[in-house]
Design a protein around this motif. Sequence first.
Motif, mmCIF file in Angstrom:
data_model
loop_
_atom_site.group_PDB
_atom_site.id
_atom_site.type_symbol
_atom_site.label_atom_id
_atom_site.label_comp_id
_atom_site.label_asym_id
_atom_site.label_seq_id
_atom_site.Cartn_x
_atom_site.Cartn_y
_atom_site.Cartn_z
ATOM 1 N N ARG A 84 0.940 -1.238 0.336
ATOM 2 C CA ARG A 84 -0.111 0.157 0.367
ATOM 3 C C ARG A 84 0.605 1.252 0.334
ATOM 4 N N GLU A 85 1.903 1.727 1.204
ATOM 5 C CA GLU A 85 2.688 2.262 0.763
ATOM 6 C C GLU A 85 2.991 2.750 -0.303
ATOM 7 N N ALA A 86 3.640 1.883 -1.237
ATOM 8 C CA ALA A 86 4.669 1.720 -2.266
ATOM 9 C C ALA A 86 3.579 2.039 -3.417
ATOM 10 N N GLY A 87 1.935 1.692 -3.434
ATOM 11 C CA GLY A 87 1.112 2.011 -4.307
ATOM 12 C C GLY A 87 1.578 0.987 -5.241
ATOM 13 N N LEU A 88 1.981 -0.421 -4.603
ATOM 14 C CA LEU A 88 1.791 -1.725 -5.766
ATOM 15 C C LEU A 88 0.386 -2.717 -5.253
ATOM 16 N N HIS A 89 0.108 -3.377 -6.114
ATOM 17 C CA HIS A 89 -0.615 -4.422 -6.241
ATOM 18 C C HIS A 89 0.056 -5.761 -5.550
ATOM 19 N N GLY A 90 -0.491 -6.258 -4.698
ATOM 20 C CA GLY A 90 -0.211 -7.852 -3.943
ATOM 21 C C GLY A 90 -0.447 -8.597 -6.015
ATOM 22 N N HIS A 91 -1.110 -8.540 -6.305
ATOM 23 C CA HIS A 91 -0.752 -9.805 -7.071
ATOM 24 C C HIS A 91 0.055 -9.491 -7.861
ATOM 25 N N LYS A 92 0.666 -8.701 -8.582
ATOM 26 C CA LYS A 92 2.031 -8.776 -9.175
ATOM 27 C C LYS A 92 3.083 -8.761 -8.235
ATOM 28 N N TYR A 93 3.157 -8.098 -6.928
ATOM 29 C CA TYR A 93 4.359 -7.585 -5.657
ATOM 30 C C TYR A 93 4.110 -8.359 -4.388
ATOM 31 N N ALA A 94 3.244 -9.504 -4.345
ATOM 32 C CA ALA A 94 3.231 -10.018 -3.068
ATOM 33 C C ALA A 94 4.474 -10.969 -2.853
ATOM 34 N N LEU A 95 5.248 -11.568 -3.958
ATOM 35 C CA LEU A 95 6.986 -12.531 -3.252
ATOM 36 C C LEU A 95 7.759 -11.449 -2.694
ATOM 37 N N ASP A 96 7.435 -10.069 -4.088
ATOM 38 C CA ASP A 96 8.554 -9.428 -3.615
ATOM 39 C C ASP A 96 8.624 -8.162 -1.925
ATOM 40 N N ALA A 97 6.936 -8.144 -2.158
ATOM 41 C CA ALA A 97 6.995 -7.229 -0.573
ATOM 42 C C ALA A 97 7.262 -8.606 0.396
ATOM 43 N N THR A 98 7.083 -9.986 0.851
ATOM 44 C CA THR A 98 7.392 -10.851 1.480
ATOM 45 C C THR A 98 8.558 -10.625 1.520
ATOM 46 N N VAL A 99 9.301 -10.519 0.971
ATOM 47 C CA VAL A 99 10.849 -10.354 0.632
ATOM 48 C C VAL A 99 11.175 -8.895 1.661
ATOM 49 N N ALA A 100 10.309 -7.827 1.191
ATOM 50 C CA ALA A 100 11.357 -6.425 1.609
ATOM 51 C C ALA A 100 10.230 -6.894 3.121
ATOM 52 N N GLU A 101 9.646 -7.240 3.500
ATOM 53 C CA GLU A 101 9.209 -6.866 4.654
ATOM 54 C C GLU A 101 9.816 -8.267 5.867
ATOM 55 N N LEU A 102 10.281 -9.401 4.503
ATOM 56 C CA LEU A 102 11.169 -10.395 6.406
ATOM 57 C C LEU A 102 12.993 -9.198 6.248
ATOM 58 N N ALA A 103 13.044 -8.532 4.994
ATOM 59 C CA ALA A 103 14.627 -8.180 4.708
ATOM 60 C C ALA A 103 14.294 -6.805 6.315
ATOM 61 N N LEU A 104 12.821 -5.889 6.021
ATOM 62 C CA LEU A 104 13.064 -4.934 7.084
ATOM 63 C C LEU A 104 12.895 -5.561 8.604
ATOM 64 N N ARG A 105 13.081 -6.298 8.449
ATOM 65 C CA ARG A 105 12.833 -7.040 10.298
ATOM 66 C C ARG A 105 14.299 -7.768 10.548
ATOM 67 N N GLN A 106 15.447 -7.688 9.801
ATOM 68 C CA GLN A 106 16.648 -8.561 10.528
ATOM 69 C C GLN A 106 17.511 -7.280 11.257
ATOM 70 N N GLN A 107 18.405 -7.859 11.501
ATOM 71 C CA GLN A 107 19.847 -6.677 11.711
ATOM 72 C C GLN A 107 20.477 -7.077 11.110
ATOM 73 N N ARG A 108 20.256 -5.174 11.251
ATOM 74 C CA ARG A 108 21.225 -3.764 10.432
ATOM 75 C C ARG A 108 22.179 -3.519 10.947
ATOM 76 N N PRO A 109 23.009 -3.881 9.865
ATOM 77 C CA PRO A 109 22.441 -2.985 8.377
ATOM 78 C C PRO A 109 22.161 -4.188 8.007
ATOM 79 N N THR A 110 21.249 -4.371 7.055
ATOM 80 C CA THR A 110 20.607 -5.521 6.338
ATOM 81 C C THR A 110 20.892 -5.063 4.782
ATOM 82 N N ALA A 111 21.254 -6.789 3.705
ATOM 83 C CA ALA A 111 20.800 -6.158 2.235
ATOM 84 C C ALA A 111 19.990 -7.137 2.173
ATOM 85 N N VAL A 112 19.519 -6.335 0.340
ATOM 86 C CA VAL A 112 18.637 -7.776 0.023
ATOM 87 C C VAL A 112 19.293 -8.144 -1.513
ATOM 88 N N LEU A 113 19.778 -9.383 -1.217
ATOM 89 C CA LEU A 113 20.637 -9.587 -3.428
ATOM 90 C C LEU A 113 18.963 -9.983 -3.967
#
Length: 133
Positions: A84-113
């Motif tokens: 919602r914050e990014a203005g994206l739809h779950g149908h196309k971006y659901a898996l990316d959103a779960t990866v992003a959510e996971l990254a945001l709750r990891q110990q920082r500094p964090t990267a996504v490959l």
Amino acid sequence: MSAAFASVVLDCEALSAWVGQNRRMLAKLAVLRESDADLVVCANTIIEATHDRTNQARLNWVLSQTRVEPVTEQSARAASALLREAGLHGHKYALDATVAELALRQQRPTAVLTSDVDDLGRLCGSRVSVLSV
């Protein structure tokens, strides 16, 4: 690539490249492992990366080298909020959103490959370094 990450989340392309023993990916992982970065995979990334030509033994070994995190109701709701914050739809971006959510709750500094630098960048903002596979 900087090796100063406490946590590194792998998306589907990163996981697939590791399973496929892509040389560039293996070199990146060697640097990350030397720095003791925690390698993390979202459980649904396993599903996305699996197909009829997947070397299951190799996938199992790779997963044994990572921490696999489940998608829970709480994490799904947080991923929906990112969409919602990014203005994206779950149908196309659901898996990316779960990866992003996971990254945001990891110990920082964090990267996504990832191969989806633009999409993950929109979802993570400046809180996570988004690195190309």
